[in-house]
Write a protein that holds these residues in place. Structure first.
Motif, PDB file in Angstrom:
ATOM      1  N   LYS A  22       0.821  -1.195   0.106  1.00 55.31           N
ATOM      2  CA  LYS A  22      -0.042   0.188   0.159  1.00 55.31           C
ATOM      3  C   LYS A  22       0.865   1.390  -0.140  1.00 55.31           C
ATOM      4  O   LYS A  22       0.438   2.199  -0.488  1.00 55.31           O
ATOM      5  N   ARG A  26       2.727   0.670  -4.283  1.00 54.48           N
ATOM      6  CA  ARG A  26       1.722   1.669  -4.976  1.00 54.48           C
ATOM      7  C   ARG A  26       2.623   3.041  -5.642  1.00 54.48           C
ATOM      8  O   ARG A  26       2.222   3.544  -6.608  1.00 54.48           O
ATOM      9  N   GLU A  59      -2.798  -4.401  -6.811  1.00 55.72           N
ATOM     10  CA  GLU A  59      -4.270  -4.269  -6.276  1.00 55.72           C
ATOM     11  C   GLU A  59      -4.629  -5.371  -6.157  1.00 55.72           C
ATOM     12  O   GLU A  59      -5.507  -5.567  -5.284  1.00 55.72           O
ATOM     13  N   ALA A  60      -4.555  -6.489  -7.020  1.00 59.19           N
ATOM     14  CA  ALA A  60      -5.235  -7.799  -6.953  1.00 59.19           C
ATOM     15  C   ALA A  60      -4.642  -8.426  -5.634  1.00 59.19           C
ATOM     16  O   ALA A  60      -5.348  -8.983  -4.669  1.00 59.19           O
ATOM     17  N   ARG A  61      -3.252  -8.396  -5.160  1.00 57.74           N
ATOM     18  CA  ARG A  61      -2.842  -9.028  -3.993  1.00 57.74           C
ATOM     19  C   ARG A  61      -3.135  -8.149  -2.887  1.00 57.74           C
ATOM     20  O   ARG A  61      -3.413  -8.893  -2.066  1.00 57.74           O
ATOM     21  N   ILE A  62      -3.348  -6.695  -2.934  1.00 58.22           N
ATOM     22  CA  ILE A  62      -3.619  -6.219  -1.857  1.00 58.22           C
ATOM     23  C   ILE A  62      -5.170  -6.643  -1.433  1.00 58.22           C
ATOM     24  O   ILE A  62      -5.506  -6.868  -0.345  1.00 58.22           O
ATOM     25  N   ALA A  63      -6.147  -6.712  -2.546  1.00 57.58           N
ATOM     26  CA  ALA A  63      -7.394  -7.336  -2.222  1.00 57.58           C
ATOM     27  C   ALA A  63      -7.541  -8.494  -1.568  1.00 57.58           C
ATOM     28  O   ALA A  63      -8.182  -9.001  -0.736  1.00 57.58           O
ATOM     29  N   GLN A  64      -6.709  -9.508  -1.967  1.00 53.45           N
ATOM     30  CA  GLN A  64      -6.411 -10.835  -1.505  1.00 53.45           C
ATOM     31  C   GLN A  64      -6.236 -10.819  -0.179  1.00 53.45           C
ATOM     32  O   GLN A  64      -6.728 -11.530   0.797  1.00 53.45           O
ATOM     33  N   GLU A  66      -6.292  -8.427   2.080  1.00 55.89           N
ATOM     34  CA  GLU A  66      -7.353  -7.863   2.830  1.00 55.89           C
ATOM     35  C   GLU A  66      -8.391  -8.935   3.090  1.00 55.89           C
ATOM     36  O   GLU A  66      -8.874  -8.916   4.257  1.00 55.89           O
ATOM     37  N   ASN A  67      -8.959  -9.424   1.983  1.00 51.87           N
ATOM     38  CA  ASN A  67      -9.892 -10.572   2.282  1.00 51.87           C
ATOM     39  C   ASN A  67      -9.638 -11.650   3.138  1.00 51.87           C
ATOM     40  O   ASN A  67     -10.320 -11.709   4.166  1.00 51.87           O
TER      41      ASN A  67
END
Length: 156
Positions: A22, A26, A59-64, A66-67
């Motif tokens: 992040k 980023r 961004e996909a790894r961040i979302a993963q 966070e999930n």
């Protein structure tokens, strides 16, 4: 959604990775995009395409992550027992085919690190050992065939 089981160490690693993604990553990608945009025509700008792809991966790894963190269950090492193999235990097993002894740590699927001897409860060896006791012999079914192990030791 099923809970993801993590050790305290695994949780810390994920939180650290998320922070780096992040903040540092980023910014790096944003700078790459800015530089690529300065080259002009986007239709033939491979630097721009590459930076945008990298941004998508980050961004996909961040979302993963966070999930995962929203659905995490932290393993309480104090409640671990050594009566039977469970996630969080360290085990010593003997391959009965070649007599090699393996020291392994049972972890959730998000913490697997074969080089460090961390195996998942979902792996062939891990799932064969789960719930078993010292002295038990287990069969681990893998693509290369069935391997027989004996559980020698269970520790915290």
């Amino acid at each position: 959604m099923p809970k993801t089981i993590l050790t305290q160490e695994g949780l810390k690693k994920l939180e650290e990775e998320l922070e780096v993604l992040k903040t540092v990553r980023r910014r790096e990608v944003a700078e790459k995009i800015k530089i690529a945009l300065s080259f002009g025509d986007l239709s033939e700008n491979s630097e721009y395409d590459e930076a945008k792809n990298e941004q998508g991966i980050i961004e996909a790894r961040i979302a993963q992550i966070e999930n995962t963190l929203m659905n995490v269950e932290i393993l309480d090492s104090e409640s671990l027992t050594t009566d039977e193999v469970q996630i969080g235990n360290k085990i010593k097993i003997k391959n009965l085919d070649n007599n090699k002894i393996l020291d392994l740590w049972m972890v959730g699927s998000k913490e697997v690190d074969m080089k460090a001897g961390k195996i998942s409860d979902e792996s062939p060896v891990g799932s064969a050992c789960m719930g078993r006791k010292v002295g038990d012999q287990v069969d681990a079914e893998a693509p290369a065939g069935v391997t027989r192990y004996e559980i020698l030791e269970i520790s915290k």
